[in-house]
Design a protein around this motif. Sequence first.
Motif, PDB file in Angstrom:
ATOM      1  N   LYS A 172      -9.517   0.720   1.353  1.00 36.20           N
ATOM      2  CA  LYS A 172     -10.434   0.996   2.460  1.00 36.20           C
ATOM      3  C   LYS A 172     -11.439  -0.135   2.637  1.00 36.20           C
ATOM      4  O   LYS A 172     -11.786  -0.499   3.760  1.00 36.20           O
ATOM      5  CB  LYS A 172     -11.137   2.334   2.240  1.00 36.20           C
ATOM      6  CG  LYS A 172     -10.184   3.504   2.408  1.00 36.20           C
ATOM      7  CD  LYS A 172     -10.822   4.827   2.105  1.00 36.20           C
ATOM      8  CE  LYS A 172      -9.753   5.913   2.209  1.00 36.20           C
ATOM      9  NZ  LYS A 172     -10.168   7.180   1.703  1.00 36.20           N
ATOM     10  N   ALA A 173     -11.904  -0.728   1.535  1.00 37.63           N
ATOM     11  CA  ALA A 173     -12.824  -1.866   1.628  1.00 37.63           C
ATOM     12  C   ALA A 173     -12.122  -3.067   2.251  1.00 37.63           C
ATOM     13  O   ALA A 173     -12.711  -3.797   3.060  1.00 37.63           O
ATOM     14  CB  ALA A 173     -13.356  -2.222   0.249  1.00 37.63           C
ATOM     15  N   LEU A 174     -10.868  -3.260   1.911  1.00 38.23           N
ATOM     16  CA  LEU A 174     -10.086  -4.344   2.492  1.00 38.23           C
ATOM     17  C   LEU A 174      -9.889  -4.125   3.995  1.00 38.23           C
ATOM     18  O   LEU A 174      -9.898  -5.082   4.779  1.00 38.23           O
ATOM     19  CB  LEU A 174      -8.731  -4.421   1.785  1.00 38.23           C
ATOM     20  CG  LEU A 174      -7.848  -5.619   2.030  1.00 38.23           C
ATOM     21  CD1 LEU A 174      -8.563  -6.906   1.640  1.00 38.23           C
ATOM     22  CD2 LEU A 174      -6.551  -5.491   1.250  1.00 38.23           C
TER      23      LEU A 174
ATOM     24  N   TYR B 290       0.850  -1.195   0.000  1.00 38.20           N
ATOM     25  CA  TYR B 290       0.000   0.000   0.000  1.00 38.20           C
ATOM     26  C   TYR B 290       0.881   1.238   0.000  1.00 38.20           C
ATOM     27  O   TYR B 290       1.954   1.251   0.593  1.00 38.20           O
ATOM     28  CB  TYR B 290      -0.909   0.032   1.237  1.00 38.20           C
ATOM     29  CG  TYR B 290      -1.706  -1.228   1.432  1.00 38.20           C
ATOM     30  CD1 TYR B 290      -2.604  -1.659   0.466  1.00 38.20           C
ATOM     31  CD2 TYR B 290      -1.559  -1.985   2.575  1.00 38.20           C
ATOM     32  CE1 TYR B 290      -3.324  -2.823   0.636  1.00 38.20           C
ATOM     33  CE2 TYR B 290      -2.279  -3.149   2.761  1.00 38.20           C
ATOM     34  CZ  TYR B 290      -3.160  -3.558   1.788  1.00 38.20           C
ATOM     35  OH  TYR B 290      -3.870  -4.716   1.955  1.00 38.20           O
TER      36      TYR B 290
ATOM     37  N   GLU C 204      -2.066  -7.561  -8.249  1.00 34.14           N
ATOM     38  CA  GLU C 204      -3.192  -6.821  -8.821  1.00 34.14           C
ATOM     39  C   GLU C 204      -3.202  -5.395  -8.291  1.00 34.14           C
ATOM     40  O   GLU C 204      -3.111  -5.175  -7.078  1.00 34.14           O
ATOM     41  CB  GLU C 204      -4.516  -7.498  -8.468  1.00 34.14           C
ATOM     42  CG  GLU C 204      -4.704  -8.851  -9.097  1.00 34.14           C
ATOM     43  CD  GLU C 204      -4.864  -8.784 -10.598  1.00 34.14           C
ATOM     44  OE1 GLU C 204      -5.551  -7.872 -11.098  1.00 34.14           O
ATOM     45  OE2 GLU C 204      -4.266  -9.642 -11.274  1.00 34.14           O
TER      46      GLU C 204
ATOM     47  N   ILE D 111      -4.783  -2.109  -6.992  1.00 36.73           N
ATOM     48  CA  ILE D 111      -6.039  -1.748  -6.325  1.00 36.73           C
ATOM     49  C   ILE D 111      -6.042  -0.251  -6.019  1.00 36.73           C
ATOM     50  O   ILE D 111      -4.998   0.358  -5.824  1.00 36.73           O
ATOM     51  CB  ILE D 111      -6.286  -2.573  -5.034  1.00 36.73           C
ATOM     52  CG1 ILE D 111      -5.153  -2.392  -4.022  1.00 36.73           C
ATOM     53  CG2 ILE D 111      -6.498  -4.033  -5.353  1.00 36.73           C
ATOM     54  CD1 ILE D 111      -5.409  -3.072  -2.691  1.00 36.73           C
ATOM     55  N   SER D 112      -7.238   0.321  -6.000  1.00 35.52           N
ATOM     56  CA  SER D 112      -7.389   1.755  -5.758  1.00 35.52           C
ATOM     57  C   SER D 112      -7.442   2.035  -4.258  1.00 35.52           C
ATOM     58  O   SER D 112      -7.503   1.122  -3.442  1.00 35.52           O
ATOM     59  CB  SER D 112      -8.672   2.260  -6.417  1.00 35.52           C
ATOM     60  OG  SER D 112      -9.791   1.730  -5.749  1.00 35.52           O
ATOM     61  N   ASP D 113      -7.463   3.323  -3.919  1.00 37.14           N
ATOM     62  CA  ASP D 113      -7.562   3.706  -2.510  1.00 37.14           C
ATOM     63  C   ASP D 113      -8.884   3.244  -1.899  1.00 37.14           C
ATOM     64  O   ASP D 113      -8.935   2.849  -0.743  1.00 37.14           O
ATOM     65  CB  ASP D 113      -7.371   5.210  -2.340  1.00 37.14           C
ATOM     66  CG  ASP D 113      -8.398   6.025  -3.109  1.00 37.14           C
ATOM     67  OD1 ASP D 113      -8.914   5.546  -4.135  1.00 37.14           O
ATOM     68  OD2 ASP D 113      -8.678   7.161  -2.686  1.00 37.14           O
ATOM     69  N   LYS D 114      -9.946   3.243  -2.682  1.00 37.28           N
ATOM     70  CA  LYS D 114     -11.257   2.779  -2.196  1.00 37.28           C
ATOM     71  C   LYS D 114     -11.230   1.279  -1.908  1.00 37.28           C
ATOM     72  O   LYS D 114     -11.829   0.814  -0.941  1.00 37.28           O
ATOM     73  CB  LYS D 114     -12.345   3.117  -3.201  1.00 37.28           C
ATOM     74  CG  LYS D 114     -12.648   4.603  -3.287  1.00 37.28           C
ATOM     75  CD  LYS D 114     -13.675   4.879  -4.367  1.00 37.28           C
ATOM     76  CE  LYS D 114     -14.032   6.334  -4.507  1.00 37.28           C
ATOM     77  NZ  LYS D 114     -12.973   7.283  -4.475  1.00 37.28           N
ATOM     78  N   GLN D 115     -10.528   0.527  -2.736  1.00 38.87           N
ATOM     79  CA  GLN D 115     -10.408  -0.910  -2.500  1.00 38.87           C
ATOM     80  C   GLN D 115      -9.559  -1.208  -1.267  1.00 38.87           C
ATOM     81  O   GLN D 115      -9.825  -2.164  -0.548  1.00 38.87           O
ATOM     82  CB  GLN D 115      -9.830  -1.598  -3.741  1.00 38.87           C
ATOM     83  CG  GLN D 115     -10.799  -1.609  -4.912  1.00 38.87           C
ATOM     84  CD  GLN D 115     -10.147  -2.069  -6.197  1.00 38.87           C
ATOM     85  OE1 GLN D 115      -9.044  -1.625  -6.537  1.00 38.87           O
ATOM     86  NE2 GLN D 115     -10.825  -2.948  -6.921  1.00 38.87           N
TER      87      GLN D 115
ATOM     88  N   GLY E 279      -3.227   4.060  -2.960  1.00 38.64           N
ATOM     89  CA  GLY E 279      -3.598   2.834  -3.652  1.00 38.64           C
ATOM     90  C   GLY E 279      -2.632   1.741  -3.258  1.00 38.64           C
ATOM     91  O   GLY E 279      -1.940   1.854  -2.256  1.00 38.64           O
TER      92      GLY E 279
END
Length: 175
Positions: free
Chosen positions: A123-125, A26, A115, A117-121, A109
């Motif tokens: 946060k979802a993680l 990250y 793979e 992943i975006s900053d939103k992903q 991100g």
Amino acid sequence: MAFTKKQKGAMTTQYEEWLQKSQAVYALNYVSMNMKAIDDFRAKVRDSGGEAHLVKNTLFVRALKKQGYPEASFLKGTSLIGFAFNDAAALAKTFTDVTKGSETVKVKGGFLGKELISDKQVKALADLPALPVMRATLLGVLNAPASKLVRTLAEPARSLAAVVKAHSEKAGTAA
């Protein structure tokens, strides 16, 4: 201070080693963080089973290419990179926790495996439960049918034992 070619090569090699060992990577924009805040953040990252390092973007991008990662547009400006060696969700939670209430510190991100992943992903993680909790839940789901089968198989014997006990108590009071 400029780095020599030998130092740059050593730094790139170190980045590659961290990339090989990590489950997730990250990136954090740490513009307004002072060294005390960064050290506190690094301690939290270590507690979550990872490491956080300030990297030289050009050398880090070179290491990413060598390891077969896709091109990441978020590696511009200052970057504090976190490497998740044990639990990707725990490190994501640590990264998102440090950004709460801050206008300047942002998750840029990252990579989950290889793979992008975006900053939103990220946060979802971070919203996922911790790895031990997920393991316990899975174990409970796997154990439930077996436990129910054992209870079902034991029920007739338990009922029979209750009848025998009641009959013996009845015979004991009649005498």
